[in-house]
Design a protein around this motif. Structure first.
Motif, PDB file in Angstrom:
ATOM      1  N   HIS A  36       0.853  -1.178   0.000  1.00 42.10           N
ATOM      2  CA  HIS A  36       0.000   0.000   0.000  1.00 42.10           C
ATOM      3  C   HIS A  36       0.893   1.233   0.000  1.00 42.10           C
ATOM      4  O   HIS A  36       1.813   1.338   0.815  1.00 42.10           O
ATOM      5  CB  HIS A  36      -0.906   0.007   1.231  1.00 42.10           C
ATOM      6  N   LEU A  37       0.602   2.176  -0.887  1.00 38.10           N
ATOM      7  CA  LEU A  37       1.389   3.400  -1.006  1.00 38.10           C
ATOM      8  C   LEU A  37       0.492   4.609  -0.811  1.00 38.10           C
ATOM      9  O   LEU A  37      -0.596   4.690  -1.408  1.00 38.10           O
ATOM     10  CB  LEU A  37       2.049   3.499  -2.387  1.00 38.10           C
ATOM     11  N   PHE A  38       0.914   5.534   0.032  1.00 39.27           N
ATOM     12  CA  PHE A  38       0.246   6.816   0.205  1.00 39.27           C
ATOM     13  C   PHE A  38       1.127   7.846  -0.491  1.00 39.27           C
ATOM     14  O   PHE A  38       2.199   8.184   0.012  1.00 39.27           O
ATOM     15  CB  PHE A  38       0.079   7.118   1.685  1.00 39.27           C
ATOM     16  N   VAL A  39       0.694   8.342  -1.655  1.00 41.58           N
ATOM     17  CA  VAL A  39       1.541   9.109  -2.563  1.00 41.58           C
ATOM     18  C   VAL A  39       1.195  10.593  -2.525  1.00 41.58           C
ATOM     19  O   VAL A  39       0.021  10.974  -2.651  1.00 41.58           O
ATOM     20  CB  VAL A  39       1.383   8.588  -4.014  1.00 41.58           C
ATOM     21  N   TYR A  40       2.238  11.419  -2.373  1.00 43.08           N
ATOM     22  CA  TYR A  40       2.068  12.871  -2.378  1.00 43.08           C
ATOM     23  C   TYR A  40       2.749  13.475  -3.609  1.00 43.08           C
ATOM     24  O   TYR A  40       3.698  12.913  -4.153  1.00 43.08           O
ATOM     25  CB  TYR A  40       2.713  13.485  -1.132  1.00 43.08           C
ATOM     26  N   GLY A  41       2.264  14.665  -3.993  1.00 41.03           N
ATOM     27  CA  GLY A  41       2.935  15.442  -5.028  1.00 41.03           C
ATOM     28  C   GLY A  41       2.761  14.918  -6.432  1.00 41.03           C
ATOM     29  O   GLY A  41       3.519  15.302  -7.333  1.00 41.03           O
ATOM     30  N   VAL A  42       1.762  14.068  -6.649  1.00 41.58           N
ATOM     31  CA  VAL A  42       1.528  13.490  -7.979  1.00 41.58           C
ATOM     32  C   VAL A  42       0.071  13.720  -8.356  1.00 41.58           C
ATOM     33  O   VAL A  42      -0.828  13.369  -7.577  1.00 41.58           O
ATOM     34  CB  VAL A  42       1.830  11.980  -7.997  1.00 41.58           C
ATOM     35  N   PRO A  43      -0.199  14.314  -9.507  1.00 41.39           N
ATOM     36  CA  PRO A  43      -1.592  14.480  -9.937  1.00 41.39           C
ATOM     37  C   PRO A  43      -2.200  13.121 -10.272  1.00 41.39           C
ATOM     38  O   PRO A  43      -1.515  12.102 -10.305  1.00 41.39           O
ATOM     39  CB  PRO A  43      -1.467  15.370 -11.178  1.00 41.39           C
ATOM     40  N   TRP A  44      -3.475  13.121 -10.516  1.00 38.04           N
ATOM     41  CA  TRP A  44      -4.147  11.868 -10.859  1.00 38.04           C
ATOM     42  C   TRP A  44      -3.469  11.206 -12.053  1.00 38.04           C
ATOM     43  O   TRP A  44      -3.152  11.852 -13.047  1.00 38.04           O
ATOM     44  CB  TRP A  44      -5.615  12.113 -11.188  1.00 38.04           C
ATOM     45  N   VAL A  45      -3.216   9.907 -11.914  1.00 41.53           N
ATOM     46  CA  VAL A  45      -2.556   9.149 -12.969  1.00 41.53           C
ATOM     47  C   VAL A  45      -3.470   8.003 -13.379  1.00 41.53           C
ATOM     48  O   VAL A  45      -4.086   7.351 -12.519  1.00 41.53           O
ATOM     49  CB  VAL A  45      -1.197   8.590 -12.493  1.00 41.53           C
ATOM     50  N   ASP A  46      -3.554   7.750 -14.658  1.00 38.46           N
ATOM     51  CA  ASP A  46      -4.364   6.650 -15.174  1.00 38.46           C
ATOM     52  C   ASP A  46      -3.892   5.339 -14.537  1.00 38.46           C
ATOM     53  O   ASP A  46      -2.718   4.972 -14.655  1.00 38.46           O
ATOM     54  CB  ASP A  46      -4.209   6.580 -16.696  1.00 38.46           C
ATOM     55  N   PRO A  47      -4.793   4.609 -13.843  1.00 39.45           N
ATOM     56  CA  PRO A  47      -4.391   3.343 -13.227  1.00 39.45           C
ATOM     57  C   PRO A  47      -3.757   2.368 -14.207  1.00 39.45           C
ATOM     58  O   PRO A  47      -2.878   1.585 -13.839  1.00 39.45           O
ATOM     59  CB  PRO A  47      -5.711   2.792 -12.667  1.00 39.45           C
ATOM     60  N   GLN A  48      -4.202   2.409 -15.471  1.00 39.87           N
ATOM     61  CA  GLN A  48      -3.631   1.517 -16.477  1.00 39.87           C
ATOM     62  C   GLN A  48      -2.144   1.788 -16.665  1.00 39.87           C
ATOM     63  O   GLN A  48      -1.328   0.861 -16.751  1.00 39.87           O
ATOM     64  CB  GLN A  48      -4.359   1.706 -17.806  1.00 39.87           C
ATOM     65  N   LYS A  49      -1.761   3.071 -16.686  1.00 41.56           N
ATOM     66  CA  LYS A  49      -0.352   3.417 -16.857  1.00 41.56           C
ATOM     67  C   LYS A  49       0.469   2.989 -15.649  1.00 41.56           C
ATOM     68  O   LYS A  49       1.599   2.504 -15.797  1.00 41.56           O
ATOM     69  CB  LYS A  49      -0.213   4.917 -17.097  1.00 41.56           C
ATOM     70  N   LEU A  50      -0.087   3.160 -14.458  1.00 43.61           N
ATOM     71  CA  LEU A  50       0.640   2.720 -13.261  1.00 43.61           C
ATOM     72  C   LEU A  50       0.751   1.202 -13.221  1.00 43.61           C
ATOM     73  O   LEU A  50       1.766   0.658 -12.764  1.00 43.61           O
ATOM     74  CB  LEU A  50      -0.071   3.226 -12.004  1.00 43.61           C
ATOM     75  N   SER A  51      -0.292   0.506 -13.669  1.00 40.95           N
ATOM     76  CA  SER A  51      -0.236  -0.961 -13.725  1.00 40.95           C
ATOM     77  C   SER A  51       0.859  -1.426 -14.670  1.00 40.95           C
ATOM     78  O   SER A  51       1.591  -2.383 -14.375  1.00 40.95           O
ATOM     79  CB  SER A  51      -1.588  -1.536 -14.173  1.00 40.95           C
ATOM     80  N   GLU A  52       0.991  -0.771 -15.799  1.00 42.79           N
ATOM     81  CA  GLU A  52       2.043  -1.132 -16.746  1.00 42.79           C
ATOM     82  C   GLU A  52       3.415  -0.865 -16.140  1.00 42.79           C
ATOM     83  O   GLU A  52       4.351  -1.659 -16.323  1.00 42.79           O
ATOM     84  CB  GLU A  52       1.860  -0.345 -18.044  1.00 42.79           C
ATOM     85  N   LEU A  53       3.527   0.238 -15.404  1.00 45.45           N
ATOM     86  CA  LEU A  53       4.794   0.571 -14.753  1.00 45.45           C
ATOM     87  C   LEU A  53       5.157  -0.481 -13.710  1.00 45.45           C
ATOM     88  O   LEU A  53       6.301  -0.952 -13.655  1.00 45.45           O
ATOM     89  CB  LEU A  53       4.678   1.954 -14.098  1.00 45.45           C
ATOM     90  N   TRP A  54       4.184  -0.869 -12.887  1.00 45.44           N
ATOM     91  CA  TRP A  54       4.419  -1.882 -11.854  1.00 45.44           C
ATOM     92  C   TRP A  54       4.684  -3.245 -12.483  1.00 45.44           C
ATOM     93  O   TRP A  54       5.538  -4.006 -12.014  1.00 45.44           O
ATOM     94  CB  TRP A  54       3.221  -1.934 -10.912  1.00 45.44           C
ATOM     95  N   HIS A  55       3.960  -3.558 -13.553  1.00 43.65           N
ATOM     96  CA  HIS A  55       4.125  -4.839 -14.249  1.00 43.65           C
ATOM     97  C   HIS A  55       5.570  -5.018 -14.712  1.00 43.65           C
ATOM     98  O   HIS A  55       6.121  -6.121 -14.630  1.00 43.65           O
ATOM     99  CB  HIS A  55       3.165  -4.900 -15.432  1.00 43.65           C
ATOM    100  N   GLU A  56       6.188  -3.943 -15.183  1.00 42.87           N
ATOM    101  CA  GLU A  56       7.585  -4.005 -15.642  1.00 42.87           C
ATOM    102  C   GLU A  56       8.549  -4.311 -14.506  1.00 42.87           C
ATOM    103  O   GLU A  56       9.679  -4.765 -14.768  1.00 42.87           O
ATOM    104  CB  GLU A  56       7.969  -2.662 -16.277  1.00 42.87           C
ATOM    105  N   CYS A  57       8.124  -4.083 -13.271  1.00 45.12           N
ATOM    106  CA  CYS A  57       9.011  -4.270 -12.114  1.00 45.12           C
ATOM    107  C   CYS A  57       8.906  -5.657 -11.497  1.00 45.12           C
ATOM    108  O   CYS A  57       9.668  -5.994 -10.588  1.00 45.12           O
ATOM    109  CB  CYS A  57       8.688  -3.224 -11.045  1.00 45.12           C
ATOM    110  N   THR A  58       7.970  -6.471 -11.969  1.00 46.95           N
ATOM    111  CA  THR A  58       7.739  -7.798 -11.401  1.00 46.95           C
ATOM    112  C   THR A  58       8.064  -8.877 -12.421  1.00 46.95           C
ATOM    113  O   THR A  58       8.393  -8.594 -13.571  1.00 46.95           O
ATOM    114  CB  THR A  58       6.277  -7.951 -10.950  1.00 46.95           C
TER     115      THR A  58
END
Length: 210
Positions: free
Chosen positions: A62-84
């Motif tokens: 679980h991440l509580f994120v500051y200083g970042v505007p709304w980001v498309d969950p799909q883009k974040l999923s792709e970013l996380w997917h690349e890390c696993t």
């Protein structure tokens, strides 16, 4: 979490695994890779993270994120997917949950308490479980966290009330003072809205003096 500015908007993220059960080292390595990608993409951002198991034993962050505007969950999923090490299309599309948090501090207060709850976590299954996952929480880009300004708050007490509260606090903090000597004043520093912290002290006072 209590030191953060209560007026700051934030994102609440959940990073999960779907099919691959990582080891503690693999899970932390994936989070480190995500942190590096995150810092490059959002140089002004920061987050506090907490590790816990899902009901099926898979870890998630679980991440509580500051200083970042709304980001498309799909883009974040792709970013996380690349890390696993996940290979499924489902994980690439839905490995991250995103919630937009706008609150006057209740969410931060809840998460501060939630992050502090360790408990006995069971990762994995009976055949293959983690002996110890290491750290359960941490911070990425701490220098960007939106710390609140120090707040001033005054509460006037009767002498006997003040003495009882000060003696109890010094005892709980294991501070040695000569018998019969009580400091005449006590200053408590707190960030942001101090009401919750000081109200809890006053509750202790009411228990002491009846």
């Amino acid at each position: 979490m209590h030191a953060m500015d209560r007026q700051e908007d934030a994102l609440f993220l959940g990073l999960t695994w779907h099919e691959v059960m990582p080891s503690p080292e693999e899970a932390k390595a994936a989070l480190n890779r995500f942190s590096m990608k995150f810092s490059r993409r959002f140089p002004g951002g920061s987050y506090v993270w907490k590790l816990e198991p899902q009901e099926r034993g898979f870890p998630h962050f679980h991440l509580f994120v500051y200083g970042v505007p709304w980001v498309d969950p799909q883009k974040l999923s792709e970013l996380w997917h690349e890390c696993t090490d996940e290979a499924s299309e489902q994980h690439r599309k839905s490995g991250v949950d995103v919630e937009w948090v706008r609150d006057d501090g209740k969410v931060q207060a809840y998460l501060a308490e939630y992050f502090d709850k360790m408990g006995k976590f069971q990762f994995g299954n009976e055949e293959e479980s983690w002996d110890w996952p290491g750290r359960f929480w941490g911070v990425c880009m701490r220098e960007n966290l939106p710390y609140a300004e120090w707040a001033d708050w005054q509460k006037h007490l009767e002498v006997r009330e003040a003495i009882s509260l000060i003696e109890d606090l010094l005892d709980s903090w294991d501070v040695d003072i000569p018998d019969g000597v009580v400091p005449p004043t006590l200053m408590i520093d707190t960030r942001g809205d101090p009401a919750n912290r000081l109200d809890s002290l006053l509750d202790r006072l009411s228990e002491l003096v009846g």
